[in-house]
Write a protein that holds these residues in place. Structure first.
Motif, mmCIF file in Angstrom:
data_model
loop_
_atom_site.group_PDB
_atom_site.id
_atom_site.type_symbol
_atom_site.label_atom_id
_atom_site.label_comp_id
_atom_site.label_asym_id
_atom_site.label_seq_id
_atom_site.Cartn_x
_atom_site.Cartn_y
_atom_site.Cartn_z
ATOM 1 N N UNK A 1 -10.475 6.005 0.977
ATOM 2 C CA UNK A 1 -11.653 5.256 0.547
ATOM 3 C C UNK A 1 -12.370 5.895 -0.634
ATOM 4 N N UNK A 2 -12.213 7.199 -0.811
ATOM 5 C CA UNK A 2 -12.956 7.900 -1.861
ATOM 6 C C UNK A 2 -12.072 8.394 -3.003
ATOM 7 N N UNK A 3 -10.780 8.087 -2.958
ATOM 8 C CA UNK A 3 -9.872 8.387 -4.074
ATOM 9 C C UNK A 3 -9.534 7.064 -4.750
ATOM 10 N N UNK A 4 -9.995 6.839 -5.977
ATOM 11 C CA UNK A 4 -9.804 5.525 -6.615
ATOM 12 C C UNK A 4 -8.366 5.037 -6.608
ATOM 13 N N UNK A 5 -7.409 5.919 -6.909
ATOM 14 C CA UNK A 5 -6.010 5.476 -6.971
ATOM 15 C C UNK A 5 -5.453 5.157 -5.586
ATOM 16 N N UNK A 6 -5.932 5.833 -4.549
ATOM 17 C CA UNK A 6 -5.484 5.536 -3.188
ATOM 18 C C UNK A 6 -6.132 4.253 -2.675
ATOM 19 N N UNK A 7 -7.387 4.055 -3.024
ATOM 20 C CA UNK A 7 -8.080 2.819 -2.671
ATOM 21 C C UNK A 7 -7.445 1.611 -3.347
ATOM 22 N N UNK A 8 -6.837 1.842 -4.514
ATOM 23 C CA UNK A 8 -6.280 0.748 -5.304
ATOM 24 C C UNK A 8 -5.247 -0.072 -4.543
ATOM 25 N N UNK A 9 -4.463 0.567 -3.659
ATOM 26 C CA UNK A 9 -3.468 -0.181 -2.897
ATOM 27 C C UNK A 9 -4.112 -1.280 -2.066
ATOM 28 N N UNK A 10 -5.222 -0.954 -1.405
ATOM 29 C CA UNK A 10 -5.957 -1.956 -0.627
ATOM 30 C C UNK A 10 -6.587 -3.004 -1.556
ATOM 31 N N UNK A 11 -7.115 -2.541 -2.689
ATOM 32 C CA UNK A 11 -7.737 -3.464 -3.641
ATOM 33 C C UNK A 11 -6.722 -4.445 -4.219
ATOM 34 N N UNK A 12 -5.484 -4.003 -4.391
ATOM 35 C CA UNK A 12 -4.462 -4.892 -4.941
ATOM 36 C C UNK A 12 -4.078 -5.983 -3.958
ATOM 37 N N UNK A 13 -4.057 -5.653 -2.689
ATOM 38 C CA UNK A 13 -3.867 -6.686 -1.666
ATOM 39 C C UNK A 13 -4.979 -7.725 -1.759
ATOM 40 N N UNK A 14 -6.200 -7.229 -1.834
ATOM 41 C CA UNK A 14 -7.358 -8.112 -1.904
ATOM 42 C C UNK A 14 -7.315 -8.980 -3.165
ATOM 43 N N UNK A 62 0.838 -1.207 0.000
ATOM 44 C CA UNK A 62 0.000 0.000 0.000
ATOM 45 C C UNK A 62 0.872 1.256 0.000
ATOM 46 N N UNK A 63 1.899 1.281 0.824
ATOM 47 C CA UNK A 63 2.752 2.466 0.919
ATOM 48 C C UNK A 63 3.562 2.687 -0.354
ATOM 49 N N UNK A 64 4.044 1.601 -0.948
ATOM 50 C CA UNK A 64 4.853 1.716 -2.161
ATOM 51 C C UNK A 64 4.018 2.132 -3.361
ATOM 52 N N UNK A 65 2.711 2.053 -3.246
ATOM 53 C CA UNK A 65 1.811 2.434 -4.339
ATOM 54 C C UNK A 65 1.626 3.953 -4.421
ATOM 55 N N UNK A 66 2.226 4.700 -3.492
ATOM 56 C CA UNK A 66 1.924 6.136 -3.455
ATOM 57 C C UNK A 66 2.371 6.884 -4.714
ATOM 58 N N UNK A 67 3.445 6.466 -5.358
ATOM 59 C CA UNK A 67 3.833 7.134 -6.604
ATOM 60 C C UNK A 67 2.672 7.120 -7.592
ATOM 61 N N UNK A 68 1.965 6.014 -7.668
ATOM 62 C CA UNK A 68 0.848 5.902 -8.589
ATOM 63 C C UNK A 68 -0.306 6.822 -8.184
ATOM 64 N N UNK A 69 -0.502 6.981 -6.881
ATOM 65 C CA UNK A 69 -1.535 7.907 -6.395
ATOM 66 C C UNK A 69 -1.185 9.337 -6.807
#
Length: 434
Positions: free
Chosen positions: A226-239, A200-207
């Motif tokens: 939760x309401x920024x799609x690119x920030x939510x994506x880090x959690x979604x990628x784990x899932x 999740x933390x390493x995904x911040x460049x993409x955010x």
């Protein structure tokens, strides 16, 4: 405590023989030399680096005598620094955090600006950003830049004819091929919960690439995970990785060093990690360090592919340092940002990333993963980790990411819970707008 500092921390016992009351430097000169004090944290590896840098500096600056003092790490050390600055009793030059935590010590009020010094032009732009306030620069870099992303097994990539992915879709396609080959695609080590948050933390460049200025909005309570799609994506990628069955079977009980060993020996194809883990590879898998490569966590847009960086801490001079001591302290600060200073650093400890100084070069012996990270830094396709841009990092993130990565909590619910965790911390910090 900042994420990177927590992971790099060693024993908390102070190695200095000096009491807290003796950390300020003496006004005396010794043998015609100007005596200054350098204060840094007491991690044993850090002390070893400091001793090496001081020895190299004194060899070329025979008119200066540098005394090393150490402080505790964590909140105790932070409080000591703030107290010393407030009382005008800080050491002549000192090491402290860069990024958002630097702002907590009011650099405009407490530190000597060095914007006009010649060495400032040699700083990596991303590091320069995190040791500046407005147009003023205050610090030189202490240590190397490290990056968050994916360690991968190079022989396995060669065997399966895989290419380093620049998009998440390509990464998932690689994972499918690795699983088909009978290898765990992605290593997770939830026995040590801090490792669960790296993805999740390493995904911040993409955010940040998709949402310029997001960190400021986040800090001002104007943007949420939760309401920024690119920030939510880090959690979604784990899932997504969990649902695809791409974890190692023992992900719930595996430990950090076991994860490093798995990706180094080919038991796993990938391991989300920060490159400060490169030196640890020499212990976890001493015969396979050269088999580990590194790439940035892929996002959705290949044209914006880049890496999230954890910047080194800085070397600063308090405004209480004056006269000959100020001159000597500036020499020491400049030396740290020179090729000679970088060489002294590298000779004392393994390097986990490139230096934040353009004129510094890495030793030829550095691990391939470090060279891979350096390519992103050289290309300028980098973003500081969110914790360098915002003072808000909720303490429960690693527990939440364990739950999401284990399939216990949906990604959307995890992001919402983290937003609540962040809110509590922001209110504790007394930030406006919360």
């Amino acid at each position: 405590m900042r994420f990177g500092a927590a992971l790099l921390a060693g024993a908390l016992c102070c190695l200095s023989a000096c009491s807290a009351g003796s950390l300020g430097s003496s006004d005396d000169e010794t043998g015609g030399k100007t005596a200054i004090t350098f204060l840094t944290n007491n991690d044993p590896a850090n002390v070893k680096v400091a001793e090496s840098v001081i020895a190299a500096f004194e060899a070329g600056n025979t008119d200066v005598d540098v005394k090393l003092d150490t402080r505790p790490q964590g909140s105790e050390g932070d409080n000591l620094v703030k107290t010393r600055l407030a009382t005008g009793d800080m050491a002549d030059v000192f090491e402290y955090n860069s990024g958002s935590l630097l702002q907590a010590i009011a650099p405009q009020t407490n530190l000597t600006a060095v914007t006009g010094e010649a060495w400032v032009a040699d700083l990596d732009p991303t590091f320069k950003q995190v040791v500046s306030t407005g147009s003023e620069v205050y610090g030189s870099p202490w240590g190397a830049i490290v990056g968050g992303g994916i360690f991968y097994n190079k022989p396995l990539y060669t065997k399966l004819n895989l290419q380093v992915p620049k998009t998440w879709a390509d990464f998932m396609a690689n994972n499918a091929k690795i699983k088909a080959a009978g290898v765990a695609p992605v290593e997770q080590t939830y026995s040590e919960t801090w490792t669960s948050q790296v993805l999740v933390l390493a995904d911040y460049h993409n955010v940040a690439a998709a949402n310029p200025g997001w960190a400021e909005k986040y800090t001002n309570n104007q943007a949420k995970f939760a309401t920024t799609p690119q920030a939510l994506a880090g959690f979604q990628r784990l899932e997504e990785l969990k649902k695809a069955g791409y974890w190692n079977e023992d992900y719930a009980s595996a430990k950090y060093n076991e994860g490093l060993n798995a990706v180094a020996t080919g038991k796993a194809g990938h391991y989300p990690m920060i490159t400060f883990g490169v030196p640890a590879l020499s212990t976890a898998a001493p015969d396979n360090v050269d088999d580990v490569g590194f790439f940035a966590l892929p996002g959705d847009d290949a044209s914006k592919n880049g890496v999230t960086l954890w910047e080194p801490s800085g070397i600063y001079i308090p405004k209480s340092t004056e006269g000959d001591k100020l001159t000597a302290a500036k020499k020491f600060q400049a030396f740290v940002a020179s090729p000679e200073g970088c060489a002294a650093n590298a000779s004392a400890a393994p390097v986990g990333g490139p230096f934040a100084v353009k004129t510094c070069t890495l030793p030829d012996s550095v691990a391939p993963a470090v060279k891979d990270l350096s390519a992103y830094v050289d290309a300028g396709t980098t973003t500081p980790a969110l914790e360098f841009l915002s003072s808000i990092k909720g303490p429960a993130l690693e527990q939440i990411t364990v739950e999401v990565g284990s399939g216990i909590r949906p990604a959307a619910d995890g992001a919402k819970l983290y937003d609540e965790d962040v809110k509590k911390q922001a209110q504790q910090l007394g930030l406006q707008g919360w």
